[in-house]
Design a protein around this motif. Structure first.
Motif, PDB file in Angstrom:
ATOM      1  N   SER A  84       7.586  -3.977   4.460  1.00  0.00           N
ATOM      2  CA  SER A  84       7.084  -5.306   4.112  1.00  0.00           C
ATOM      3  C   SER A  84       7.028  -5.503   2.605  1.00  0.00           C
ATOM      4  O   SER A  84       6.803  -4.579   1.844  1.00  0.00           O
ATOM      5  N   SER A  85       7.207  -6.751   2.220  1.00  0.00           N
ATOM      6  CA  SER A  85       7.090  -7.072   0.808  1.00  0.00           C
ATOM      7  C   SER A  85       5.614  -7.262   0.455  1.00  0.00           C
ATOM      8  O   SER A  85       4.746  -7.388   1.322  1.00  0.00           O
ATOM      9  N   TYR A  86       5.335  -7.263  -0.817  1.00  0.00           N
ATOM     10  CA  TYR A  86       3.960  -7.423  -1.293  1.00  0.00           C
ATOM     11  C   TYR A  86       3.331  -8.703  -0.745  1.00  0.00           C
ATOM     12  O   TYR A  86       2.187  -8.699  -0.279  1.00  0.00           O
ATOM     13  N   GLN A  87       4.059  -9.797  -0.800  1.00  0.00           N
ATOM     14  CA  GLN A  87       3.527 -11.083  -0.326  1.00  0.00           C
ATOM     15  C   GLN A  87       3.174 -11.028   1.157  1.00  0.00           C
ATOM     16  O   GLN A  87       2.159 -11.574   1.581  1.00  0.00           O
ATOM     17  N   GLU A  88       4.013 -10.372   1.952  1.00  0.00           N
ATOM     18  CA  GLU A  88       3.731 -10.249   3.385  1.00  0.00           C
ATOM     19  C   GLU A  88       2.453  -9.445   3.624  1.00  0.00           C
ATOM     20  O   GLU A  88       1.617  -9.814   4.452  1.00  0.00           O
ATOM     21  N   VAL A  89       2.304  -8.366   2.885  1.00  0.00           N
ATOM     22  CA  VAL A  89       1.119  -7.529   3.029  1.00  0.00           C
ATOM     23  C   VAL A  89      -0.116  -8.297   2.582  1.00  0.00           C
ATOM     24  O   VAL A  89      -1.168  -8.251   3.227  1.00  0.00           O
ATOM     25  N   LEU A  90       0.002  -9.043   1.491  1.00  0.00           N
ATOM     26  CA  LEU A  90      -1.124  -9.842   0.997  1.00  0.00           C
ATOM     27  C   LEU A  90      -1.540 -10.889   2.026  1.00  0.00           C
ATOM     28  O   LEU A  90      -2.738 -11.075   2.291  1.00  0.00           O
ATOM     29  N   GLN A  91      -0.591 -11.545   2.636  1.00  0.00           N
ATOM     30  CA  GLN A  91      -0.905 -12.534   3.664  1.00  0.00           C
ATOM     31  C   GLN A  91      -1.599 -11.879   4.857  1.00  0.00           C
ATOM     32  O   GLN A  91      -2.544 -12.432   5.414  1.00  0.00           O
ATOM     33  N   GLN A  92      -1.149 -10.706   5.236  1.00  0.00           N
ATOM     34  CA  GLN A  92      -1.789  -9.997   6.337  1.00  0.00           C
ATOM     35  C   GLN A  92      -3.218  -9.611   5.969  1.00  0.00           C
ATOM     36  O   GLN A  92      -4.137  -9.717   6.781  1.00  0.00           O
ATOM     37  N   ALA A  93      -3.426  -9.183   4.734  1.00  0.00           N
ATOM     38  CA  ALA A  93      -4.759  -8.785   4.286  1.00  0.00           C
ATOM     39  C   ALA A  93      -5.712  -9.971   4.297  1.00  0.00           C
ATOM     40  O   ALA A  93      -6.902  -9.819   4.583  1.00  0.00           O
ATOM     41  N   GLN A  94      -5.194 -11.155   4.016  1.00  0.00           N
ATOM     42  CA  GLN A  94      -6.037 -12.343   3.994  1.00  0.00           C
ATOM     43  C   GLN A  94      -6.533 -12.728   5.381  1.00  0.00           C
ATOM     44  O   GLN A  94      -7.529 -13.423   5.518  1.00  0.00           O
ATOM     45  N   THR A  95      -5.865 -12.250   6.405  1.00  0.00           N
ATOM     46  CA  THR A  95      -6.303 -12.557   7.771  1.00  0.00           C
ATOM     47  C   THR A  95      -7.392 -11.590   8.252  1.00  0.00           C
ATOM     48  O   THR A  95      -7.983 -11.817   9.309  1.00  0.00           O
ATOM     49  N   LEU A  96      -7.662 -10.548   7.478  1.00  0.00           N
ATOM     50  CA  LEU A  96      -8.686  -9.583   7.868  1.00  0.00           C
ATOM     51  C   LEU A  96     -10.078 -10.124   7.579  1.00  0.00           C
ATOM     52  O   LEU A  96     -10.257 -11.007   6.744  1.00  0.00           O
ATOM     53  N   THR A  97     -11.047  -9.567   8.259  1.00  0.00           N
ATOM     54  CA  THR A  97     -12.437  -9.922   7.976  1.00  0.00           C
ATOM     55  C   THR A  97     -12.813  -9.324   6.619  1.00  0.00           C
ATOM     56  O   THR A  97     -12.149  -8.385   6.135  1.00  0.00           O
TER      57      THR A  97
END
Length: 73
Positions: free
Chosen positions: A2-15
């Motif tokens: 995954s690219s950085y942006q994809e990982v960042l977007q996934q992290a934003q969905t976490l509690t």
């Protein structure tokens, strides 16, 4: 991978709790990597002979005797 942006977007969905846990895990991972890279293992044997010139010309037993005498006043 995954690219950085994809990982960042996934992290934003976490509690918030999960985000904190992720930060802690990433920090630990980075610390381990930096430690392995920047601090090569050293040997205590590298200190052998360090400062030996200080004791040049001093009798070891006489020095110990003087130290012991100083303890008694």
């Amino acid at each position: 991978m995954s690219s950085y942006q994809e990982v960042l977007q996934q992290a934003q969905t976490l509690t918030p709790e999960e985000q904190i846990r992720l930060i802690e895990d990433l920090s630990s991972l980075i610390r381990q990597q930096v430690t392995m890279i920047s601090k090569p293992k050293r040997s205590i044997l590298e200190l052998r002979g360090l400062g030996k010139e200080i004791w040049n010309g001093i009798d070891a037993q006489e020095y110990v005797n003087q130290e012991r005498d100083s303890w008694n006043g």
